[in-house]
Design an enzyme around this catalytic site. Structure first.
Site, PDB file in Angstrom:
ATOM      1  N   LYS A  30      -9.283   2.133  -2.182  1.00 10.12           N
ATOM      2  CA  LYS A  30      -9.748   1.295  -0.830  1.00 10.12           C
ATOM      3  C   LYS A  30     -10.900   1.798  -0.232  1.00 10.12           C
ATOM      4  CE  LYS A  30      -7.128   1.183   3.800  1.00 10.12           C
ATOM      5  NZ  LYS A  30      -5.879   1.672   4.396  1.00 10.12           N
ATOM      6  N   CYS A  76      -4.763  -3.094   2.736  1.00 10.37           N
ATOM      7  CA  CYS A  76      -4.723  -2.895   4.376  1.00 10.37           C
ATOM      8  C   CYS A  76      -6.036  -3.041   4.981  1.00 10.37           C
ATOM      9  CB  CYS A  76      -4.033  -1.589   4.480  1.00 10.37           C
ATOM     10  SG  CYS A  76      -3.368  -1.715   6.221  1.00 10.37           S
ATOM     11  N   GLU A 120       0.869  -1.138  -0.207  1.00 11.11           N
ATOM     12  CA  GLU A 120       0.103  -0.012  -0.059  1.00 11.11           C
ATOM     13  C   GLU A 120       0.783   1.214  -0.024  1.00 11.11           C
ATOM     14  OE1 GLU A 120      -1.527   0.846   4.068  1.00 11.11           O
ATOM     15  OE2 GLU A 120      -3.412   1.837   3.062  1.00 11.11           O
TER      16      GLU A 120
END
Ligand code: CDV
Length: 308
Positions: free
Chosen positions: A127, A172, A47
């Site tokens: 995300k 994540c 990330e």
């Protein structure tokens, strides 16, 4: 004939605030060269791989904030990665901060792309589960301002047909949510590419600090097994600007077993020959969704609880 994808998880050690993108890209090219020597089809980077994890600082000046973002991809600094993909016939997954304009509006996302073996962007994910807070928190040793700097991703959880396989991505914090993996699992994902930056210290519950590595692997292994998919989970690790971050980058099989794991908190490559047909052993049996899933009883899961 078996479909085997040779996958590399390319962990990055710390990136200091002063380290520029060109220097980070040089480190990444070293890892891609190592992956080439291992005949990888695909390399998975973490990330926000191009810079330090900037959401740990509170900023108010939009120009200062935007310098951490990429307004174009590829750009001058990242072009060598795309060239390397073409020259080495090797795809890669890259996490970065994306600045884009849609209908004259500027948007900021925590994004990841898949670049194929021709050096073309084949897929993108933004995300969805953004952790942290959006205002300065004086009680923290370091901030986690993802909710300040990024918007919630607007692309959903798509899968992509590439590399003779069905691929998905998440970033994540997404990995901690079973819904993320199930959304991908419902679309028959065979490999989830995932990058992360996870501090050892969690200010809201410091008594869990010693469990950070465990919770990382618990989430990834459960996601893999419960959806019968391979997962390549790649960290930015080590002590970055006085913030310790976990490593433990790993490749997990559809049975939920870790088959390869990084040993250091530095730049390190691990690889595995992932037999994609192994996914069927889980997807056609214990987690055969068509036969055994009971969505009529899962209504609450997709109902909003925000503001309740
Ligand atoms: N980059 C992240 O999403 N980090 C979170 C931390 C803040 C808990 C994570 O889930 O690892």
């Amino acid at each position: 004939m078996a479909r085997v994808l040779t996958v590399g998880a390319a962990q990055l050690g710390p990136i200091e605030k002063s380290e520029n993108r060109a220097s980070v890209v040089t480190r990444m090219l070293d890892l891609m060269n190592a992956a080439k020597r291992k005949s990888c089809d695909l390399v998975v980077f973490p990330e926000l791989a191009l810079t330090t994890f900037f959401p740990r600082w509170y900023m108010t000046d939009q120009t200062e904030i935007d310098q951490w973002f990429e307004a174009e991809m590829p750009n001058h600094d990242t072009e060598p990665l795309f060239d390397m993909a073409r020259q080495s016939n090797m795809a890669f997954h890259l996490g970065y901060a994306e600045l884009c304009t849609k209908s004259d509006q500027t948007h900021h996302y925590n994004s990841a792309i898949l670049v194929d073996k021709d050096g073309e962007i084949a897929a993108k994910y933004r995300k969805i589960h953004l952790p942290g807070h959006d205002e300065f928190d004086p009680d923290r040793d370091f901030q986690h301002l993802e909710k300040r700097y990024f918007e919630t991703g607007d692309l959903g959880f798509p899968v992509f047909k590439a590399l003779n396989s069905t691929l998905g991505m998440c970033i994540c914090n997404d990995r901690r949510w079973p819904e993320t993996f199930r959304m991908l699992g419902l679309q028959g994902v065979e490999l989830v590419m995932l990058g992360y930056n996870t501090p050892v210290h969690y200010p809201r519950a410091p008594e869990h600090d010693h469990l950070q590595d465990f919770h990382n692997h618990l989430s990834v292994q459960a996601g893999a097994y419960q959806n019968g998919t391979w997962v390549a989970a790649t960290a930015k690790a080590g002590c970055e600007e006085n913030c310790d971050m976990i490593g433990g980058s790993c490749i997990v099989s559809p049975t939920g077993e870790i088959v390869a794991q990084c040993e250091t908190l530095d730049d390190e490559l691990i690889t595995w020959n992932c037999d994609l047909d192994l996914c069927q052993t889980i997807q056609k049996n214990i987690f055969n969704f068509e036969l055994h899933r009971e969505p009529e009883n899962y209504g609450l899961i997709a109902r909003s609880t925000k503001g309740n």
